[in-house]
Design a protein around this motif. Sequence first.
Motif, mmCIF file in Angstrom:
data_model
loop_
_atom_site.group_PDB
_atom_site.id
_atom_site.type_symbol
_atom_site.label_atom_id
_atom_site.label_comp_id
_atom_site.label_asym_id
_atom_site.label_seq_id
_atom_site.Cartn_x
_atom_site.Cartn_y
_atom_site.Cartn_z
ATOM 1 N N PHE A 167 -93.950 39.843 -11.414
ATOM 2 C CA PHE A 167 -95.261 40.111 -12.009
ATOM 3 C C PHE A 167 -95.297 39.641 -13.456
ATOM 4 N N VAL A 168 -94.273 39.973 -14.216
ATOM 5 C CA VAL A 168 -94.237 39.575 -15.621
ATOM 6 C C VAL A 168 -94.205 38.057 -15.735
ATOM 7 N N GLY A 169 -93.389 37.402 -14.888
ATOM 8 C CA GLY A 169 -93.339 35.943 -14.924
ATOM 9 C C GLY A 169 -94.692 35.314 -14.658
ATOM 10 N N ASP A 170 -95.398 35.847 -13.667
ATOM 11 C CA ASP A 170 -96.740 35.331 -13.380
ATOM 12 C C ASP A 170 -97.690 35.588 -14.549
ATOM 13 N N ALA A 171 -97.557 36.761 -15.177
ATOM 14 C CA ALA A 171 -98.476 37.124 -16.253
ATOM 15 C C ALA A 171 -98.303 36.256 -17.483
ATOM 16 N N VAL A 172 -97.069 35.822 -17.766
ATOM 17 C CA VAL A 172 -96.844 35.016 -18.969
ATOM 18 C C VAL A 172 -96.818 33.529 -18.678
ATOM 19 N N GLY A 173 -96.839 33.156 -17.399
ATOM 20 C CA GLY A 173 -96.906 31.735 -17.058
ATOM 21 C C GLY A 173 -95.544 31.082 -17.030
ATOM 22 N N VAL A 174 -94.720 31.428 -16.028
ATOM 23 C CA VAL A 174 -93.357 30.901 -15.948
ATOM 24 C C VAL A 174 -93.300 29.385 -15.867
ATOM 25 N N PRO A 175 -94.094 28.723 -15.013
ATOM 26 C CA PRO A 175 -93.956 27.257 -14.928
ATOM 27 C C PRO A 175 -94.157 26.565 -16.266
ATOM 28 N N ALA A 176 -95.170 27.004 -17.023
ATOM 29 C CA ALA A 176 -95.403 26.367 -18.322
ATOM 30 C C ALA A 176 -94.247 26.627 -19.266
ATOM 31 N N ALA A 177 -93.689 27.823 -19.217
ATOM 32 C CA ALA A 177 -92.592 28.156 -20.109
ATOM 33 C C ALA A 177 -91.367 27.315 -19.790
ATOM 34 N N ILE A 178 -91.102 27.101 -18.506
ATOM 35 C CA ILE A 178 -89.934 26.331 -18.106
ATOM 36 C C ILE A 178 -90.099 24.871 -18.488
ATOM 37 N N GLY A 179 -91.321 24.365 -18.358
ATOM 38 C CA GLY A 179 -91.526 22.938 -18.590
ATOM 39 C C GLY A 179 -91.750 22.556 -20.035
ATOM 40 N N SER A 180 -92.046 23.508 -20.898
ATOM 41 C CA SER A 180 -92.435 23.144 -22.259
ATOM 42 C C SER A 180 -91.255 22.771 -23.136
ATOM 43 N N GLY A 181 -90.121 23.443 -22.906
ATOM 44 C CA GLY A 181 -88.950 23.162 -23.726
ATOM 45 C C GLY A 181 -89.112 23.613 -25.164
ATOM 46 N N PRO A 188 -101.449 29.812 -24.278
ATOM 47 C CA PRO A 188 -102.192 30.272 -25.445
ATOM 48 C C PRO A 188 -103.446 31.044 -25.043
ATOM 49 N N GLY A 189 -103.657 32.165 -25.704
ATOM 50 C CA GLY A 189 -104.847 32.947 -25.421
ATOM 51 C C GLY A 189 -104.750 33.799 -24.176
ATOM 52 N N ARG A 190 -103.571 33.859 -23.538
ATOM 53 C CA ARG A 190 -103.442 34.643 -22.313
ATOM 54 C C ARG A 190 -103.687 36.124 -22.610
ATOM 55 N N ALA A 191 -104.145 36.843 -21.592
ATOM 56 C CA ALA A 191 -104.360 38.280 -21.733
ATOM 57 C C ALA A 191 -103.027 39.003 -21.701
ATOM 58 N N PRO A 192 -102.877 40.050 -22.473
ATOM 59 C CA PRO A 192 -101.674 40.876 -22.353
ATOM 60 C C PRO A 192 -101.681 41.600 -21.005
ATOM 61 N N PHE A 193 -100.534 42.141 -20.624
ATOM 62 C CA PHE A 193 -100.449 42.827 -19.340
ATOM 63 C C PHE A 193 -100.014 44.273 -19.526
ATOM 64 N N PHE A 194 -100.449 45.106 -18.586
ATOM 65 C CA PHE A 194 -99.989 46.483 -18.476
ATOM 66 C C PHE A 194 -99.441 46.664 -17.065
ATOM 67 N N LEU A 195 -98.163 47.019 -16.969
ATOM 68 C CA LEU A 195 -97.495 47.173 -15.670
ATOM 69 C C LEU A 195 -96.917 48.572 -15.555
ATOM 70 N N PHE A 196 -97.183 49.205 -14.432
ATOM 71 C CA PHE A 196 -96.589 50.503 -14.120
ATOM 72 C C PHE A 196 -95.626 50.301 -12.962
ATOM 73 N N LEU A 197 -94.323 50.456 -13.239
ATOM 74 C CA LEU A 197 -93.272 50.284 -12.234
ATOM 75 C C LEU A 197 -92.772 51.671 -11.847
ATOM 76 N N SER A 198 -93.058 52.088 -10.622
ATOM 77 C CA SER A 198 -92.767 53.447 -10.166
ATOM 78 C C SER A 198 -91.677 53.420 -9.099
ATOM 79 N N LEU A 199 -90.478 53.813 -9.498
ATOM 80 C CA LEU A 199 -89.331 53.825 -8.594
ATOM 81 C C LEU A 199 -89.244 55.167 -7.864
ATOM 82 N N ILE A 200 -88.595 55.166 -6.712
ATOM 83 C CA ILE A 200 -88.383 56.421 -5.992
ATOM 84 C C ILE A 200 -87.066 57.068 -6.397
ATOM 85 N N GLU A 201 -86.057 56.266 -6.713
ATOM 86 C CA GLU A 201 -84.772 56.821 -7.116
ATOM 87 C C GLU A 201 -84.891 57.556 -8.457
ATOM 88 N N PRO A 202 -84.092 58.635 -8.667
ATOM 89 C CA PRO A 202 -83.052 59.187 -7.794
ATOM 90 C C PRO A 202 -83.527 60.320 -6.879
#
Length: 482
Positions: A167-181, A188-202
């Motif tokens: 999810f984070v990779g998609d939100a920040v644009g992984v392909p562009a990051a890998i290719g830009s060097g 540029p100008g991308r929206a920030p993200f809010f992610l709620f990761l809810s684990l069952i453990e422990p």
Amino acid sequence: MAEHSPGSPNVIVVFTDQQRWDSTGVHGNPLDLTPVFDRMATHGTHLEQAFTANPVCAPARATIQTGRYGTSTGTFRNQMPLPAGARTLAHHFGDAGYRTGYIGKWHLADEDPVPPEQRGGYQHWLGANLLEFSSDDYRTVVFDDDSEPVLLPGYRSDALVDAAIRFVGDAVGVPAAIGSGSGDDPAPGRAPFFLFLSLIEPHHQNEVDSYPAPEGYAERYHGRWLPPDLAALSAEGGTAHQHIGGYWGQVRRVDEGLGRLLEALRSLEVLDDTIVAFTSDHGCHFKTRNSEYKRSCHDASIRVPMAVRGPGFDGGGRVSRPVSGVDLAPTLLDAAGLPVPEQMQGRSFLPLVRDPGAEWPDDVFVQVSESEVGRVLRTSRWKYYVAAPDADPWHDACADRYVETALYDLVHDPYELVNLAGVEAHREVADALRQRLAERMVEAGEGKPVIEPAPPADANSQRRVDPAVRTLSVRPARLGHQ
């Protein structure tokens, strides 16, 4: 609609299920289970005294999402979905232009797959209402945006962390990051993200009543350290000796997943721009206080780990004042520069991070439901608990009449082994706590209660565990509602 500014931080909440506060190294656990969390707490901000708003899954989660107590949202016990009109973190961040996502256990709907209208306003969805029933340790089944089942490979907490990284990779644009060097913003100008990761453990696996850890993990911790309350009470009942190895193993694997998530943020060059909060819905007493794993007034049930890192929290040190799960939502909005809605009953603890001497109450208020209708006032020194003997915990969100049920001096009895309710020498303390608890109940939207004193008890009475209810008590006080 509040608009995000160019410097708006990303926000991630990592949320575990049933994790005791003393599973962490910063709280004295000697088994080195949480080196990543410990670094996060040390270099970010450690909320040393953090408590759930209710040691029951659904109301605790509703409170985290809304900044309101379960009696205010209407979700005061399990099997009560979050009302359609409830405003969640997803609504507030989404209205500000954030990309929002939810991954993992929800437990705020009334069916699986969770229908879109019961997803709390989250835009991206990869979850299950009752993840403990749709999955097990190596078979993680969640449902996507279209309510289609998705089988995620790997150990369950790993699988969900992997999904969060995607999810984070998609939100920040992984392909562009890998290719830009270059270190430039890949989008540029991308929206920030809010992610709620809810684990069952422990959390335990319900149908088999076990704590399945990854292969080899439980064996590392069997027969080793037990928290003092469990060590004292397990001889009289409970499942701690049976399950603690798996429980600690799960905690260790979750911490490793937290480390992978933080490393992914670093790799994607957004770690310094991202607030990461880690906490849990409630603790676990391994059936030493009642016939369940939580739903009691004791710190084993209500105290949780909590740390926050990132903008506004790095270098914040240790906050020693008591904070509640009801305070997390307003804090995250405040830290992101967004307005805190007036209807939220919690308050931002960001001022405490900036100034430890900031005005803040020295107590938290906890509602206990489902097993009984109870109310807790927890201060830095005292634990005061009342229960409603005439209330039906399945149907009654609150009550008019309560009876003092427990009083613990946490300075001299930190593991809550000697109940002082009804002891005449502590009557003045109990009266002051009773008045403050009544005030907190009214502040939470409940009616002003009648709280009756506990029957007289002998200060020299010995603690015992009632074999019928396995509830710690002191003779001869009436303590059947602990």
